[in-house]
Design a protein around this motif. Structure first.
Motif, PDB file in Angstrom:
ATOM      1  N   SER A 197       0.831  -1.205   0.000  1.00 54.46           N
ATOM      2  CA  SER A 197       0.000   0.000   0.000  1.00 54.46           C
ATOM      3  C   SER A 197       0.865   1.255   0.000  1.00 54.46           C
ATOM      4  CB  SER A 197      -0.934  -0.008   1.215  1.00 54.46           C
ATOM      5  OG  SER A 197      -1.867  -1.071   1.131  1.00 54.46           O
ATOM      6  N   ALA A 198       1.945   1.242   0.773  1.00 56.16           N
ATOM      7  CA  ALA A 198       2.849   2.389   0.796  1.00 56.16           C
ATOM      8  C   ALA A 198       3.512   2.582  -0.566  1.00 56.16           C
ATOM      9  CB  ALA A 198       3.902   2.197   1.888  1.00 56.16           C
ATOM     10  N   LEU A 199       3.895   1.475  -1.222  1.00 59.63           N
ATOM     11  CA  LEU A 199       4.474   1.569  -2.559  1.00 59.63           C
ATOM     12  C   LEU A 199       3.457   2.154  -3.537  1.00 59.63           C
ATOM     13  CD1 LEU A 199       6.643   0.939  -4.723  1.00 59.63           C
ATOM     14  CD2 LEU A 199       5.590  -1.336  -4.917  1.00 59.63           C
ATOM     15  N   ALA A 200       2.214   1.652  -3.473  1.00 63.78           N
ATOM     16  CA  ALA A 200       1.171   2.159  -4.367  1.00 63.78           C
ATOM     17  C   ALA A 200       0.961   3.648  -4.165  1.00 63.78           C
ATOM     18  CB  ALA A 200      -0.132   1.389  -4.129  1.00 63.78           C
ATOM     19  N   ALA A 201       0.963   4.083  -2.921  1.00 61.24           N
ATOM     20  CA  ALA A 201       0.776   5.513  -2.644  1.00 61.24           C
ATOM     21  C   ALA A 201       1.909   6.332  -3.262  1.00 61.24           C
ATOM     22  CB  ALA A 201       0.703   5.742  -1.142  1.00 61.24           C
ATOM     23  N   ARG A 202       3.140   5.869  -3.153  1.00 56.88           N
ATOM     24  CA  ARG A 202       4.269   6.605  -3.707  1.00 56.88           C
ATOM     25  C   ARG A 202       4.212   6.640  -5.233  1.00 56.88           C
ATOM     26  NH1 ARG A 202       5.401   4.911   1.125  1.00 56.88           N
ATOM     27  NH2 ARG A 202       7.101   5.748   2.413  1.00 56.88           N
ATOM     28  N   LEU A 203       3.941   5.507  -5.849  1.00 50.47           N
ATOM     29  CA  LEU A 203       3.887   5.471  -7.314  1.00 50.47           C
ATOM     30  C   LEU A 203       2.692   6.268  -7.832  1.00 50.47           C
ATOM     31  CD1 LEU A 203       4.836   1.734  -7.981  1.00 50.47           C
ATOM     32  CD2 LEU A 203       6.297   3.759  -8.241  1.00 50.47           C
ATOM     33  N   THR A 294      15.400  -6.060 -11.900  1.00 49.44           N
ATOM     34  CA  THR A 294      16.102  -5.576 -10.715  1.00 49.44           C
ATOM     35  C   THR A 294      15.679  -6.462  -9.552  1.00 49.44           C
ATOM     36  OG1 THR A 294      16.203  -3.278 -11.474  1.00 49.44           O
ATOM     37  CG2 THR A 294      16.413  -3.660  -9.110  1.00 49.44           C
ATOM     38  N   VAL A 295      16.643  -7.081  -8.878  1.00 46.84           N
ATOM     39  CA  VAL A 295      16.356  -7.963  -7.741  1.00 46.84           C
ATOM     40  C   VAL A 295      16.643  -7.204  -6.452  1.00 46.84           C
ATOM     41  CG1 VAL A 295      16.907 -10.134  -6.588  1.00 46.84           C
ATOM     42  CG2 VAL A 295      16.947 -10.007  -9.087  1.00 46.84           C
ATOM     43  N   LEU A 296      15.656  -7.170  -5.559  1.00 47.09           N
ATOM     44  CA  LEU A 296      15.819  -6.570  -4.236  1.00 47.09           C
ATOM     45  C   LEU A 296      15.746  -7.686  -3.199  1.00 47.09           C
ATOM     46  CD1 LEU A 296      13.540  -3.406  -4.608  1.00 47.09           C
ATOM     47  CD2 LEU A 296      16.001  -3.614  -5.016  1.00 47.09           C
ATOM     48  N   GLU A 297      16.761  -7.823  -2.389  1.00 47.02           N
ATOM     49  CA  GLU A 297      16.812  -8.886  -1.385  1.00 47.02           C
ATOM     50  C   GLU A 297      17.719  -8.451  -0.246  1.00 47.02           C
ATOM     51  OE1 GLU A 297      18.674 -12.455  -2.925  1.00 47.02           O
ATOM     52  OE2 GLU A 297      19.817 -11.273  -4.366  1.00 47.02           O
ATOM     53  N   ARG A 298      17.660  -9.215   0.851  1.00 52.85           N
ATOM     54  CA  ARG A 298      18.474  -8.927   2.023  1.00 52.85           C
ATOM     55  C   ARG A 298      19.410 -10.098   2.295  1.00 52.85           C
ATOM     56  NH1 ARG A 298      17.581  -4.897   0.730  1.00 52.85           N
ATOM     57  NH2 ARG A 298      16.467  -3.151   1.645  1.00 52.85           N
ATOM     58  N   ALA A 325      12.220  -1.825   2.111  1.00 55.52           N
ATOM     59  CA  ALA A 325      11.378  -0.657   2.354  1.00 55.52           C
ATOM     60  C   ALA A 325      10.644  -0.229   1.090  1.00 55.52           C
ATOM     61  CB  ALA A 325      12.232   0.501   2.862  1.00 55.52           C
ATOM     62  N   PRO A 326       9.412   0.266   1.215  1.00 51.81           N
ATOM     63  CA  PRO A 326       8.669   0.768   0.046  1.00 51.81           C
ATOM     64  C   PRO A 326       9.427   1.829  -0.731  1.00 51.81           C
ATOM     65  CG  PRO A 326       7.201   0.515   1.920  1.00 51.81           C
ATOM     66  CD  PRO A 326       8.582   0.262   2.434  1.00 51.81           C
ATOM     67  N   ASP A 327      10.164   2.701  -0.040  1.00 51.41           N
ATOM     68  CA  ASP A 327      10.930   3.732  -0.749  1.00 51.41           C
ATOM     69  C   ASP A 327      11.990   3.103  -1.656  1.00 51.41           C
ATOM     70  OD1 ASP A 327       9.588   5.930   0.166  1.00 51.41           O
ATOM     71  OD2 ASP A 327      10.934   6.306   1.855  1.00 51.41           O
ATOM     72  N   GLU A 328      12.605   2.022  -1.197  1.00 48.53           N
ATOM     73  CA  GLU A 328      13.614   1.339  -2.006  1.00 48.53           C
ATOM     74  C   GLU A 328      12.982   0.746  -3.262  1.00 48.53           C
ATOM     75  OE1 GLU A 328      16.854  -2.335  -1.663  1.00 48.53           O
ATOM     76  OE2 GLU A 328      15.555  -1.839   0.037  1.00 48.53           O
ATOM     77  N   VAL A 329      11.815   0.124  -3.099  1.00 47.38           N
ATOM     78  CA  VAL A 329      11.128  -0.481  -4.246  1.00 47.38           C
ATOM     79  C   VAL A 329      10.663   0.604  -5.213  1.00 47.38           C
ATOM     80  CG1 VAL A 329       9.277  -2.026  -4.961  1.00 47.38           C
ATOM     81  CG2 VAL A 329      10.411  -2.385  -2.757  1.00 47.38           C
ATOM     82  N   ALA A 330      10.113   1.687  -4.668  1.00 49.25           N
ATOM     83  CA  ALA A 330       9.677   2.792  -5.528  1.00 49.25           C
ATOM     84  C   ALA A 330      10.850   3.371  -6.317  1.00 49.25           C
ATOM     85  CB  ALA A 330       9.007   3.872  -4.687  1.00 49.25           C
ATOM     86  N   GLY A 331      12.004   3.469  -5.663  1.00 50.89           N
ATOM     87  CA  GLY A 331      13.185   3.978  -6.358  1.00 50.89           C
ATOM     88  C   GLY A 331      13.614   3.056  -7.485  1.00 50.89           C
TER      89      GLY A 331
END
Length: 338
Positions: A197-203, A294-298, A325-331
């Motif tokens: 939801s946070a990602l959707a809001a940012r995009l 783009t792969v995001l992982e920890r 974090a949503p900001d990381e995915v949005a970026g």
């Protein structure tokens, strides 16, 4: 068909991503053996993934609840295959080795190094062969090789028309939306709904149209995510079948997803992907094949914890996805869209 042309059976009963990942082999077989007869055996729910593939002569959609394995084997025997490629390696597919005469071949699932990596966090893989190329091991003797292209999914014109009509009705006909795929078969592969939801809001705030994809059992969550995305965000949860989902992805500018079948569908439609990787890792061989990604992982000491995900985090914290974090995915999404 020439009398000496091979009659080839490909067996992959499920699931979505695995069936899609067999299509580079299907393509290679048709190119190398243009006169061959190619038959694909798959469970009925996944048949739309290959039903319109032009390289296949026949798709047998098997429903174990309605048809016995013995009855299925009788039909397969009548087709007199010269080559039988077991691309599944399940108890049911291996039973067919005994019930259907033919030259059966399998492929290696690399189970031992996978289990060593899960249990002891030691990488003992001797190769980095992706799963679509492992399937070629079952075609030994048929002189086929990977061509370096992605998987494929072919959609019927009616499915394209249904997807277009839905997008038009929702005001997304010319939007090239960002597709968000929050669901997954196993809970540990799901990024938290609040993060989606946070990602959707940012995009949405950045002006992007959003299309939230999912099955009917995830409709409430998809609807909440779409609502967070603002006026140009829509949920299609439960509205699309497999082919309509593929058609919608083909019309999308980007797909954000976890390690799911829809992620592989995005690679088959050549849609760029932001992949959120949690309990699984790329060493297993199931990253999107020849895709822009783009792969995001920890990097956590508890990863990987399973081969396919599970109902709950074994340690209770689910940091592998919660820490993204949503900001990381949005970026990442913004950079790929640019």
């Amino acid at each position: 068909m020439p009398s000496d042309a091979p009659r080839i059976l490909l067996v992959r009963l499920s699931s979505m991503g695995d069936v899609i990942l067999t299509t580079p082999l299907v393509r290679a077989l048709r190119r190398r053996h243009p006169g061959a007869e190619l038959t694909y055996l798959v469970k009925r729910p996944f048949a739309p993934l290959v039903s319109d593939h032009p390289a296949l002569d026949r798709v047998i959609a098997y429903d174990p609840a309605r048809r016995s394995l013995l009855d299925l084997a009788a039909e397969l025997r009548r087709l007199r295959f010269t080559h039988c490629l077991d691309l599944h390696g399940s108890l049911r597919s291996r039973a067919l080795h005994w019930l259907v005469p033919g030259r059966w071949r399998e492929y290696s699932k690399r189970r031992l190094p996978r289990e060593v990596l899960i249990r002891f966090k030691r990488d003992t893989y001797r190769d980095r062969v992706p799963e679509p190329e492992r399937f070629f091991e079952a075609a030994t003797g048929l002189d086929v090789r990977p061509d370096g292209d992605p998987p494929e999914i072919f959609t019927h014109p009616e499915a394209d028309a249904r997807a277009d009509a839905w997008l038009r009705d929702q005001g997304l006909a010319d939007a090239r939306p960002v597709a968000l795929v929050p669901g997954a078969a196993h809970a540990t592969k799901r990024w938290p709904v609040e993060s989606w939801s946070a990602l959707a809001a940012r995009l949405g705030a950045a002006g992007h149209a959003l299309l939230v994809l999912g099955g009917p059992d995830y409709a409430a969550e998809c609807r909440a995510i779409a609502e967070a995305g603002g006026r140009r965000a829509r949920s299609a949860a439960g509205a699309f079948g497999l082919q309509e989902t593929a058609a919608a992805l083909r019309r999308s500018a980007l797909c954000v997803a976890g390690d799911t079948g829809v992620m592989h569908m995005a690679s088959a439609t050549r849609t760029p992907i932001v992949l959120l990787l949690g309990p699984t890792v790329g060493e297993f061989g199931f990253l999107p094949y020849h895709a822009r990604i783009t792969v995001l992982e920890r990097d956590l000491p508890c990863r990987p914890c399973s081969a396919q995900g599970g109902p709950r985090c074994p340690l209770g914290h689910h940091r592998c996805l919660r820490d993204i974090a949503p900001d990381e995915v949005a970026g990442a999404a913004t950079r790929m869209l640019a």
